[in-house]
Write a protein that holds these residues in place. Sequence first.
Motif, PDB file in Angstrom:
ATOM      1  N   HIS A   1       6.892   9.505  -2.433  1.00  0.00           N
ATOM      2  CA  HIS A   1       6.429   8.269  -2.666  1.00  0.00           C
ATOM      3  C   HIS A   1       6.850   7.260  -1.398  1.00  0.00           C
ATOM      4  CE1 HIS A   1       4.663   8.254  -6.739  1.00  0.00           C
ATOM      5  NE2 HIS A   1       5.477   9.196  -6.923  1.00  0.00           N
ATOM      6  N   ASN A   2       5.840   6.590  -1.033  1.00  0.00           N
ATOM      7  CA  ASN A   2       6.214   5.573   0.256  1.00  0.00           C
ATOM      8  C   ASN A   2       6.950   4.398  -0.250  1.00  0.00           C
ATOM      9  OD1 ASN A   2       6.212   4.272   2.476  1.00  0.00           O
ATOM     10  ND2 ASN A   2       4.175   4.140   2.766  1.00  0.00           N
ATOM     11  N   THR A   3       8.153   4.014  -0.086  1.00  0.00           N
ATOM     12  CA  THR A   3       8.881   3.022  -0.386  1.00  0.00           C
ATOM     13  C   THR A   3       8.826   1.931   0.394  1.00  0.00           C
ATOM     14  OG1 THR A   3      10.970   3.969   0.647  1.00  0.00           O
ATOM     15  CG2 THR A   3      10.716   4.331  -1.568  1.00  0.00           C
ATOM     16  N   THR A   4       7.984   1.912   1.382  1.00  0.00           N
ATOM     17  CA  THR A   4       7.871   0.822   2.438  1.00  0.00           C
ATOM     18  C   THR A   4       6.612  -0.105   2.203  1.00  0.00           C
ATOM     19  OG1 THR A   4       6.310   1.955   4.013  1.00  0.00           O
ATOM     20  CG2 THR A   4       8.682   1.947   4.382  1.00  0.00           C
ATOM     21  N   ASP A   5       5.711   0.293   1.015  1.00  0.00           N
ATOM     22  CA  ASP A   5       4.854  -0.580   0.380  1.00  0.00           C
ATOM     23  C   ASP A   5       5.106  -0.893  -0.923  1.00  0.00           C
ATOM     24  OD1 ASP A   5       2.307  -0.991  -1.070  1.00  0.00           O
ATOM     25  OD2 ASP A   5       1.331  -0.160   0.880  1.00  0.00           O
ATOM     26  N   PRO A   6       4.991  -2.274  -1.261  1.00  0.00           N
ATOM     27  CA  PRO A   6       5.380  -2.968  -2.434  1.00  0.00           C
ATOM     28  C   PRO A   6       4.741  -2.020  -3.772  1.00  0.00           C
ATOM     29  CG  PRO A   6       3.888  -4.529  -1.244  1.00  0.00           C
ATOM     30  CD  PRO A   6       4.359  -3.269  -0.307  1.00  0.00           C
ATOM     31  N   THR A   7       3.803  -1.410  -3.523  1.00  0.00           N
ATOM     32  CA  THR A   7       3.082  -0.709  -4.791  1.00  0.00           C
ATOM     33  C   THR A   7       3.700   0.783  -4.871  1.00  0.00           C
ATOM     34  OG1 THR A   7       1.271   0.253  -3.307  1.00  0.00           O
ATOM     35  CG2 THR A   7       0.814  -1.965  -4.324  1.00  0.00           C
ATOM     36  N   PHE A   8       4.391   1.209  -3.885  1.00  0.00           N
ATOM     37  CA  PHE A   8       5.055   2.565  -4.037  1.00  0.00           C
ATOM     38  C   PHE A   8       4.070   3.727  -4.097  1.00  0.00           C
ATOM     39  CE2 PHE A   8       8.269  -0.597  -5.531  1.00  0.00           C
ATOM     40  CZ  PHE A   8       9.112  -0.458  -4.697  1.00  0.00           C
ATOM     41  N   PRO A   9       3.188   3.876  -3.336  1.00  0.00           N
ATOM     42  CA  PRO A   9       2.099   4.721  -3.494  1.00  0.00           C
ATOM     43  C   PRO A   9       2.542   6.075  -3.330  1.00  0.00           C
ATOM     44  CG  PRO A   9       1.735   3.788  -1.449  1.00  0.00           C
ATOM     45  CD  PRO A   9       2.843   2.894  -2.110  1.00  0.00           C
ATOM     46  N   LEU A  10       1.703   6.967  -3.914  1.00  0.00           N
ATOM     47  CA  LEU A  10       1.847   8.424  -3.732  1.00  0.00           C
ATOM     48  C   LEU A  10       1.546   8.867  -2.465  1.00  0.00           C
ATOM     49  CD1 LEU A  10       2.648  11.283  -4.718  1.00  0.00           C
ATOM     50  CD2 LEU A  10       0.570  11.503  -5.762  1.00  0.00           C
ATOM     51  N   GLN A  11       2.585   9.150  -1.683  1.00  0.00           N
ATOM     52  CA  GLN A  11       2.012   9.557   0.039  1.00  0.00           C
ATOM     53  C   GLN A  11       1.925  11.183   0.239  1.00  0.00           C
ATOM     54  OE1 GLN A  11       5.095   7.986   2.812  1.00  0.00           O
ATOM     55  NE2 GLN A  11       5.063   9.929   3.885  1.00  0.00           N
ATOM     56  N   GLN A  12       2.686  11.975  -0.599  1.00  0.00           N
ATOM     57  CA  GLN A  12       2.333  13.357  -0.461  1.00  0.00           C
ATOM     58  C   GLN A  12       2.762  14.140  -1.573  1.00  0.00           C
ATOM     59  OE1 GLN A  12       4.822  15.164   2.628  1.00  0.00           O
ATOM     60  NE2 GLN A  12       3.992  17.332   2.179  1.00  0.00           N
ATOM     61  N   THR A  13       1.815  15.176  -2.123  1.00  0.00           N
ATOM     62  CA  THR A  13       2.549  16.075  -3.013  1.00  0.00           C
ATOM     63  C   THR A  13       2.680  17.370  -2.411  1.00  0.00           C
ATOM     64  OG1 THR A  13       1.208  14.806  -4.654  1.00  0.00           O
ATOM     65  CG2 THR A  13       1.604  17.093  -5.121  1.00  0.00           C
ATOM     66  N   ILE A  14       3.640  18.094  -2.561  1.00  0.00           N
ATOM     67  CA  ILE A  14       3.966  19.420  -2.230  1.00  0.00           C
ATOM     68  C   ILE A  14       3.616  20.448  -3.355  1.00  0.00           C
ATOM     69  CG2 ILE A  14       5.983  20.995  -1.072  1.00  0.00           C
ATOM     70  CD1 ILE A  14       7.125  18.366  -0.098  1.00  0.00           C
TER      71      ILE A  14
END
Length: 453
Positions: A151-164
């Motif tokens: 999850h991307n913690t630089t965005d206030p919505t904490f979007p899912l950035q990658q799934t391994i």
Amino acid sequence: MALAAPAMRMASSGAFLPRLLPPTIFSTAMIQLRVRQFSLPLFPSLTLAVPVGFQLGLPSLPSILGDIWESILKAVPKKKTSHMKKRHRQMAGKALKDVNSLCKCPACGEVKRMHFLCPHCTTTHSAEIFSLAPTATSLLSASGSSSIHVHNTTDPTFPLQQTIPAAHKLGCHHVCTARGGLGHVAASVGFGGEIKVWTLPKPTDDDADTANNNNGNNNEWRLDWELGPTKTNGGDVWAIALSSDEGYLACTTSDGRIHVWDIAARDKIQSYETGARGGGSFAMAVDLSRDGRLTASGHESGAVYVFNNDAGRMVYSLSGLAKPVRAVAFSPGCKRLAAAGNAGVIAIYDMEHGEHVGNLTAPSSRPAWITSLDWNDTGEYLLTGSLDGKVRVWDVARGVCVATHSETDTALWSVRWLPKTERALGPGMGKSEMFCAAGASRSLAFYREATGS
């Protein structure tokens, strides 16, 4: 036949009835007779008055049936109270409180719970989340499923950035990153006993321009190398930890061994024994100090051991916890070591002399198991997660709990501070530290500051 007429007259008058009826009946009976005349064929001149019916003044039928009916009604089973009705009576005044901590997701606009990821615009794990690993810009989460989420913690919505996908076929129970490191190396352990080291490619100038155009989602974690279960030279691998320079990996085994690997050389450089010939207690937790000098391990027997990596030997055998230790963590300055587990007590040790300097205990007669703990970047606060679903923030200097969060009643398996950012994540969020908690609820809960806001 002359005597017959008086007899008939007596019969018609009812004078002989006392001799025909029992005294008990006659005493309470009021007799009414209906007389009908019959003529005999042989004696046409003889007429007989024969009583063909009489009615007694006995108790009426409804009064008799009333007593019988009452006894029948008592024998009929009453209507059984339904389970729903019982629950309504039990929960009268004790119902669950309404969830008022709601807000709108800034990404999709749907209503969601505060401090939780939006279920409408992000995908959560399909199994319990067992471990969290933060970097400067992202958060890795591992669960009982085969995939690892980033999850991307630089965005206030904490979007899912990658799934391994298919990171560990049997699920992953530990994932770690280097505290204070660059965030380019991560390691994970699956339930099959395999260790995998993941790397994030270092961005170049061209990659930086592409990242700015694609919101920073172009860089993805990739598998660097894998360490099979048979290569650990001991029992099954359980806990892992990375050094701050991302150069060394420490892991524990089920037979009490602690191994240290050189990631660049992919070679084991140290192996510590806590029992005779691998007969040590299950090593449930491990941590490396940020200066890379010390390695600490917590064991099922309640023992805590500290090893000097330069000398390659044990320097401290710490006591104070008689129950299994599930988490150990060095302070940022490497002057303190915190250990906690099934005792529900956080033991603080001094690393200069190996002394037990204090305990942190929640005000409860039966404290819950502590499953995870983590220091913040300044070493002022200690974060703990427990089996009762509570997240606590401790002021180490004062030895008191300054904040308690109980968003869920399910077990929490991992809590982690997020690195402090230099810019605000959103309106009113400031530049303060944040932390994340996860567990059996299969969701990530984000909190800001140590004051519970």
